[in-house]
Design a protein around this motif. Structure first.
Motif, short mmCIF file in Angstrom:
data_model
loop_
_atom_site.label_atom_id
_atom_site.label_comp_id
_atom_site.label_asym_id
_atom_site.label_seq_id
_atom_site.Cartn_x
_atom_site.Cartn_y
_atom_site.Cartn_z
N LEU A 135 40.04 43.52 59.84
CA LEU A 135 39.10 42.42 59.59
C LEU A 135 37.70 42.99 59.39
CD1 LEU A 135 38.84 39.08 61.52
CD2 LEU A 135 36.83 40.35 60.88
N ASP A 136 37.27 43.89 60.28
CA ASP A 136 35.94 44.48 60.17
C ASP A 136 35.75 45.22 58.85
OD1 ASP A 136 35.33 43.47 62.65
OD2 ASP A 136 35.20 45.40 63.67
N SER A 137 36.79 45.89 58.38
CA SER A 137 36.66 46.64 57.13
C SER A 137 36.41 45.70 55.95
CB SER A 137 37.91 47.50 56.87
OG SER A 137 39.02 46.72 56.48
N VAL A 138 37.02 44.51 55.97
CA VAL A 138 36.80 43.53 54.90
C VAL A 138 35.38 42.95 55.01
CG1 VAL A 138 37.56 41.32 53.92
CG2 VAL A 138 39.26 43.00 54.69
N VAL A 139 34.94 42.69 56.23
CA VAL A 139 33.58 42.19 56.46
C VAL A 139 32.56 43.17 55.89
CG1 VAL A 139 31.85 41.77 58.26
CG2 VAL A 139 34.11 40.69 58.42
N VAL A 140 32.71 44.45 56.22
CA VAL A 140 31.77 45.47 55.75
C VAL A 140 31.83 45.58 54.23
CG1 VAL A 140 31.23 47.94 55.78
CG2 VAL A 140 31.71 46.73 57.93
N HIS A 141 33.03 45.55 53.67
CA HIS A 141 33.20 45.62 52.21
C HIS A 141 32.39 44.52 51.53
CE1 HIS A 141 35.84 46.46 48.58
NE2 HIS A 141 35.31 45.29 48.26
N GLU A 142 32.55 43.29 52.01
CA GLU A 142 31.85 42.17 51.36
C GLU A 142 30.35 42.23 51.61
OE1 GLU A 142 33.40 40.85 49.12
OE2 GLU A 142 35.41 41.37 49.79
N LEU A 143 29.92 42.62 52.79
CA LEU A 143 28.48 42.76 53.06
C LEU A 143 27.85 43.80 52.13
CD1 LEU A 143 28.19 42.56 56.94
CD2 LEU A 143 27.01 41.10 55.29
N CYS A 144 28.54 44.90 51.88
CA CYS A 144 28.00 45.95 51.02
C CYS A 144 27.86 45.49 49.57
CB CYS A 144 28.82 47.23 51.13
SG CYS A 144 28.55 48.08 52.70
N HIS A 145 28.63 44.46 49.19
CA HIS A 145 28.45 43.89 47.85
C HIS A 145 27.10 43.18 47.71
CE1 HIS A 145 32.03 45.00 45.80
NE2 HIS A 145 32.85 44.31 46.56
N ARG A 146 26.44 42.91 48.82
CA ARG A 146 25.10 42.32 48.74
C ARG A 146 24.12 43.34 48.15
NH1 ARG A 146 23.09 38.89 48.04
NH2 ARG A 146 21.55 38.53 49.63
N ARG A 147 24.42 44.61 48.29
CA ARG A 147 23.56 45.66 47.71
C ARG A 147 24.13 46.23 46.42
NH1 ARG A 147 22.25 48.47 53.31
NH2 ARG A 147 20.49 47.18 53.94
N HIS A 148 25.44 46.21 46.30
CA HIS A 148 26.11 46.78 45.12
C HIS A 148 27.18 45.78 44.68
CE1 HIS A 148 24.44 50.72 46.33
NE2 HIS A 148 24.82 50.37 47.55
N MET A 149 26.93 45.05 43.60
CA MET A 149 27.91 44.07 43.12
C MET A 149 28.92 44.76 42.20
SD MET A 149 27.72 41.11 44.45
CE MET A 149 28.45 39.87 43.38
N ASN A 150 29.50 45.84 42.70
CA ASN A 150 30.47 46.62 41.93
C ASN A 150 31.28 47.46 42.91
OD1 ASN A 150 28.95 49.00 42.62
ND2 ASN A 150 27.53 48.50 40.96
N HIS A 151 32.14 48.29 42.40
CA HIS A 151 32.90 49.22 43.24
C HIS A 151 32.56 50.65 42.84
CE1 HIS A 151 35.46 45.56 43.93
NE2 HIS A 151 35.25 46.00 45.16
N SER A 152 31.28 50.93 42.74
CA SER A 152 30.80 52.26 42.35
C SER A 152 30.89 53.23 43.52
CB SER A 152 29.34 52.16 41.90
OG SER A 152 28.54 51.75 43.01
N ARG A 153 30.60 54.47 43.23
CA ARG A 153 30.57 55.48 44.29
C ARG A 153 29.51 55.13 45.34
NH1 ARG A 153 31.59 61.68 44.00
NH2 ARG A 153 31.26 62.13 46.19
N ASP A 154 28.34 54.64 44.88
CA ASP A 154 27.28 54.24 45.81
C ASP A 154 27.77 53.14 46.75
OD1 ASP A 154 25.50 56.06 44.73
OD2 ASP A 154 24.48 54.58 43.47
N PHE A 155 28.54 52.21 46.19
CA PHE A 155 29.10 51.13 47.01
C PHE A 155 29.98 51.71 48.12
CE2 PHE A 155 32.91 48.59 47.83
CZ PHE A 155 32.34 47.47 48.42
#
Length: 191
Positions: A135-155
């Motif tokens: 669950l936490d991994s999905v939460v972090v994944h979606e939160l990080c999309h607030r800074r990177h709206m993609n699946h780039s290396r930076d993301f």
């Protein structure tokens, strides 16, 4: 192993293969693609198709062992999710210094989470049935999309800096997540 498949022609530029939850193999090809080209593509991807079919079979067995979800189960899952998920979002948002607008928790049949351009986060209530770190991994994944709206290396670098165990949890979700969706197939649920 003999692979039964259906070819769908469309206005696309590339060929792709999809293995559905009911073990149908759909091969999508551009209009005008000769049958032998599609058949060669399927032969090249036979090992991948076999692995996908085995994964679907494993998820079906796992879902069967857990049993179908009743209406009451769904009600309790949603209740728990509305408490747990916002707590986890707030925890990681503070930790990473990431802002968001609203959190929506729904019973979805194909997605675990998403992040809208305007900053809203969406989560599947079924996540509360999984190990807490998943669950936490999905939460972090979606939160990080607030800074990177993609699946780039930076993301992914940002995801891993906040949640170092992300890759293991993501692998677990890919291998086992489908079983949780399959538990819904026994009845029709809506929000």
């Amino acid at each position: 192993m003999q692979v039964n498949y259906e070819i769908q022609k469309s206005r696309r530029r590339t060929m792709s293969i999809h293995v559905s939850d009911d073990k149908k193999v759909i091969v999508k090809v551009p209009l005008g693609t000769p049958a032998f080209v599609a058949e060669n593509f399927i032969r090249e991807k036979k090992d991948w198709i076999t692995r996908q079919l085995e994964k679907v079979e494993k998820q079906t067995r796992l879902a069967s062992s857990m049993g179908p979800l009743t209406e009451e189960d769904i009600r309790q899952i949603k209740k728990k999710a509305r408490k747990v998920i916002p707590e986890r979002v707030e925890h990681y948002a503070r930790l990473a210094g990431i802002s968001y607008k609203r959190i929506f928790i729904r019973l979805q049949k194909s997605r675990w989470g998403s992040c809208s351009i305007d900053g809203n986060l969406n989560f599947n209530c079924l996540l509360v049935l999984m190990p807490p770190e998943v669950l936490d991994s999905v939460v972090v994944h979606e939160l990080c999309h607030r800074r990177h709206m993609n699946h780039s290396r930076d993301f992914y670098d940002e995801v891993l800096s906040i949640f170092p165990d992300y890759k293991r949890c993501d692998k677990w979700l890919k291998q086992n997540g489908g079983a949780y969706f399959k538990r819904l197939h026994c009845s029709r649920h809506s929000e």
